[in-house]
Design a protein around this motif. Structure first.
Motif: not given
Length: 275
Positions: A7-20, A22-26
């Protein structure tokens, strides 16, 4: 457990844009932080260098003290006065000293001039008259007077016996002595005195009378030019006038000086006092 991981991996896939995102902002924040730290270090180093320059400025009196922002810096907390202010004070003090030196020099010059005038007044004597008053006219019978001219006594003083007057061709008493002297001969005053009278008559010509003190007077007659005025004080040896042409009463006697001495208006023998 496996289902949760899926489920966690599925959520990361579904929110990959936002994760990327966030990492870019950091990453951006990290770069900004590193840049800021480096810039502060550079500014600090630059600030140290400016402070060193300011220290050099302070040690140099010819350069005005300035802060790192270019404004004039007052070093009141350390010495209470800036280098610029110190320079102005020193200039004012030097100006005051120069003015005082000029005043001292003027005062010294003035004192030297005054001392020179005093010495000149002491050493130089008046040519004719002297500054005196009747209190200084102190002739007494035990003092001597000088010869007014150099010459032969052609008619002596004689009030007790008569003497011969050649021009008049007669014997009579003589209230003065007559001293032979050429026309134009200078007559010198016999004793310090004040001129009381300048008169003229047909017998003795131009006459000058001087009071010499204690009721004594001297009379000079048969004069031509007269150098003194009534009221003048004349020292011994100074000029009274010159010998003139003899009057008709003494034509045969030739040019001479009529020299009379009086005590309380009574004639006395000048030979008793001349030396």
């Amino acid at each position: 457990m496996k289902m949760r991981d899926d489920n966690f991996l599925q959520k990361l896939k579904n929110n990959a844009f936002y994760v990327a995102l966030g990492l870019g902002l950091i990453a951006v924040l990290a770069v900004v932080a590193v840049y800021t730290v480096e810039r502060r270090g550079t500014d600090l180093a630059k600030g140290d260098m400016d402070l060193n320059q300011v220290s050099d400025y302070i040690s140099n009196e010819d350069v005005p003290v300035a802060d790192v922002d270019g404004s004039i810096m007052r070093n009141d907390s350390v010495s209470g006065i800036t280098t610029e202010t110190k320079t102005e004070v020193a200039d004012d003090q030097n100006t005051d000293l120069a003015v005082n030196d000029d005043k001292d020099e003027e005062q010294t010059t003035s004192e030297e001039i005054k001392e020179s005038d005093i010495q000149k007044g002491i050493t130089e004597e008046p040519s004719v008259a002297v500054a005196a008053d009747t209190g200084e006219l102190n002739f007494t019978s035990d003092k001597a007077i000088g010869w007014p001219v150099q010459g032969k006594v052609i008619i002596p003083y004689s009030m007790e016996t008569t003497v011969y007057f050649e021009t008049l061709d007669q014997y009579q008493c003589s209230s003065a002595m007559m001293i032979a002297a050429g026309k134009g001969t200078t007559v010198q005053n016999a004793y310090l005195g004040q001129v009381t009278k300048i008169t003229s008559d047909d017998t003795y010509g131009n006459m000058v009378t001087l009071y010499i003190g204690n009721d004594y007077s001297i009379v000079y007659g048969q004069l031509d030019t007269i150098y003194v005025n009534e009221g003048d004080f004349v020292k011994a040896g100074e000029s009274i006038g010159t010998i003139g042409t003899p009057t008709d009463s003494f034509e045969k006697e030739g040019s001479h000086l009529y020299f009379q001495m009086l005590q309380k208006e009574q004639p006395v023998d000048p030979l008793l006092y001349v030396e």
